[in-house]
Enzyme design. Structure first.
Site, PDB file in Angstrom:
ATOM      1  N   VAL A   1      12.850 -16.281  10.942  1.00 45.89           N
ATOM      2  CA  VAL A   1      12.064 -16.345  12.189  1.00 45.89           C
ATOM      3  C   VAL A   1      12.255 -17.708  12.859  1.00 45.89           C
ATOM      4  CG1 VAL A   1       9.731 -16.316  13.169  1.00 45.89           C
ATOM      5  CG2 VAL A   1      10.355 -14.643  11.435  1.00 45.89           C
TER       6      VAL A   1
ATOM      7  N   LYS B   1       0.343 -16.541   8.192  1.00 45.06           N
ATOM      8  CA  LYS B   1      -0.997 -15.943   8.060  1.00 45.06           C
ATOM      9  C   LYS B   1      -1.882 -16.651   7.040  1.00 45.06           C
ATOM     10  CE  LYS B   1       1.903 -12.807   8.109  1.00 45.06           C
ATOM     11  NZ  LYS B   1       2.848 -11.777   7.743  1.00 45.06           N
TER      12      LYS B   1
ATOM     13  N   GLY C   1      14.861  -7.924   6.693  1.00 44.68           N
ATOM     14  CA  GLY C   1      14.105  -9.161   6.875  1.00 44.68           C
ATOM     15  C   GLY C   1      12.653  -8.941   7.250  1.00 44.68           C
TER      16      GLY C   1
ATOM     17  N   GLU D   1       8.014  -9.660   3.147  1.00 50.84           N
ATOM     18  CA  GLU D   1       7.706 -11.065   2.889  1.00 50.84           C
ATOM     19  C   GLU D   1       8.676 -11.590   1.824  1.00 50.84           C
ATOM     20  OE1 GLU D   1       5.183 -12.928   4.490  1.00 50.84           O
ATOM     21  OE2 GLU D   1       5.280 -11.147   5.734  1.00 50.84           O
TER      22      GLU D   1
ATOM     23  N   ASP E   1      -0.676  -9.001   2.662  1.00 48.36           N
ATOM     24  CA  ASP E   1      -0.298  -9.232   4.066  1.00 48.36           C
ATOM     25  C   ASP E   1      -1.224  -8.478   5.044  1.00 48.36           C
ATOM     26  OD1 ASP E   1       2.032 -10.046   6.107  1.00 48.36           O
ATOM     27  OD2 ASP E   1       1.532  -7.935   6.419  1.00 48.36           O
TER      28      ASP E   1
ATOM     29  N   LYS F   1      -4.114 -10.032   7.706  1.00 48.89           N
ATOM     30  CA  LYS F   1      -4.158  -9.692   9.134  1.00 48.89           C
ATOM     31  C   LYS F   1      -5.541  -9.181   9.540  1.00 48.89           C
ATOM     32  CE  LYS F   1       0.783  -8.812   9.360  1.00 48.89           C
ATOM     33  NZ  LYS F   1       1.822  -7.836   9.018  1.00 48.89           N
TER      34      LYS F   1
HETATM   35  N1  HSE Z   1       5.913  -8.495   6.004  1.00 47.70           N
HETATM   36  C1  HSE Z   1       5.236  -8.317   7.245  1.00 47.70           C
HETATM   37  C2  HSE Z   1       5.133  -6.838   7.557  1.00 47.70           C
HETATM   38  C3  HSE Z   1       5.981  -9.073   8.307  1.00 47.70           C
HETATM   39  O1  HSE Z   1       5.807  -6.063   6.880  1.00 47.70           O
HETATM   40  O2  HSE Z   1       4.391  -6.446   8.441  1.00 47.70           O
HETATM   41  C4  HSE Z   1       5.261  -9.162   9.628  1.00 47.70           C
HETATM   42  O3  HSE Z   1       4.004  -9.749   9.499  1.00 47.70           O
END
Ligand code: HSE
Length: 304
Positions: free
Chosen positions: A10, A112, A187, A190, A201, A205
């Protein structure tokens, strides 16, 4: 004048697009091996040289001069954090944000972890974090536009990689392990895939969403169940009950006509307010999507 903290997929896409689309200049780049800086900003040619450098090697690229983070903060206006998440402590990002904010710098982040662990500590006025949730789909901007309308409930698919894997398994008949491998190659997983597959993850969020709505959650408050294949059509859901102030991440079987039923890397979020039900869908992961979101926030940070 940007301090770019992190130079993986990124970070590199951000640098490339920033130079292609804007006149904003990067003055310092850090990766796991150290940092380089140039007071007047790197030229497009120097950025190209950095982009050719293997991961972890910017300090050996022969571009600019080697500098410390403190020196870099002296010549920057905005810190852009694209470093990998550390869900144990939020470091080194948390300390970097505090130093930057103390000096009056803005922070733009796609990371995050610091927000999921300590949102209230770092959520000063000049923190921009749209890229942390739904990558290039501006859910956070939408949520900030709702008050004084109260949000009662959020239900969403917030993890692009597991949604991609589940779609490959249930729509395309692919074995689970192969689908995980594909997601890694794209990609979107994570660096530590357990963060996706065990729901850390999407939990992070939903915490960020909750705090955006004024609910003081941290990662520890989210009830989290790891991804399991329950049959068609399994989806990995994140749910926030704003009234009870509770958050949950769990696999569930969706009806085929459920509005959250999206495929591949798409994310979908249903926002139930006291007067309305809003549905937002869009790609929730991807280097370019995340980089564009970061650039949008960078421009805002520089103008505020
Ligand atoms: N690993 C995260 C996902 C990347 O799969 O949503 C984006 O936040």
């Amino acid at each position: 004048m940007i301090l770019l903290f992190g130079f993986g997929g990124v970070g590199r896409t951000y640098a490339e697009l920033l130079y292609e689309k804007t006149d904003i200049r990067i003055v310092a780049v850090f990766d796991s091996g150290g940092g380089v800086g140039k007071k007047d900003g790197f030229t497009p040619h120097e950025i190209k040289q950095l982009l050719k450098t293997p991961r972890g090697n910017v300090s050996r690229a022969g571009v600019g001069k080697n500098i410390s983070l403190d020196e870099a903060l002296e010549i920057s206006q905005v810190v852009v954090d694209v470093s990998p998440p550390n869900y144990e402590t939020g470091e080194p990002s948390l300390t970097l944000y505090k130093k930057a904010q103390t000096r009056g710098l803005a922070v733009v982040t796609a990371n995050k972890a610091p927000l999921a662990l300590a949102f209230q500590e770092v959520a000063r006025k000049r923190l921009y974090y749209k890229a942390t949730v739904m990558a290039g789909t501006p859910l956070i901007d939408l949520l900030k536009g709702l008050p004084p309308q109260r949000v009662l409930r959020i239900r969403g698919i917030l993890n692009g990689s597991t949604n991609y894997i589940l779609t490959r398994v249930y729509k395309d008949g692919m074995p689970f392990e192969k689908a995980v491998e594909e997601a890694r190659e794209m990609g979107i997983l994570e660096p530590d895939p357990r963060l996706d597959l065990e729901g850390i993850d999407p939990a992070a969020k939903i915490v960020i969403i909750g705090n955006t709505l004024g609910i003081r959650l941290t990662l520890r408050d989210v009830v989290r169940k790891p991804l399991t294949l329950l049959g068609p059509v399994t989806r990995y859901l994140a749910i926030l009950d704003s009234i009870e102030q509770k958050a949950l991440v769990e696999p569930a079987r969706l009806d085929i006509d459920d509005p959250l039923h999206v495929d591949y890397t798409m994310n979908a979020v249903e926002i139930t307010t006291e007067t309305n039900t809003i549905l937002i869908k869009g790609k929730g992961a991807g280097r370019k999507e995340t980089a564009y979101s970061l650039i949008n926030d960078t421009v805002k940070a520089l103008n505020n």
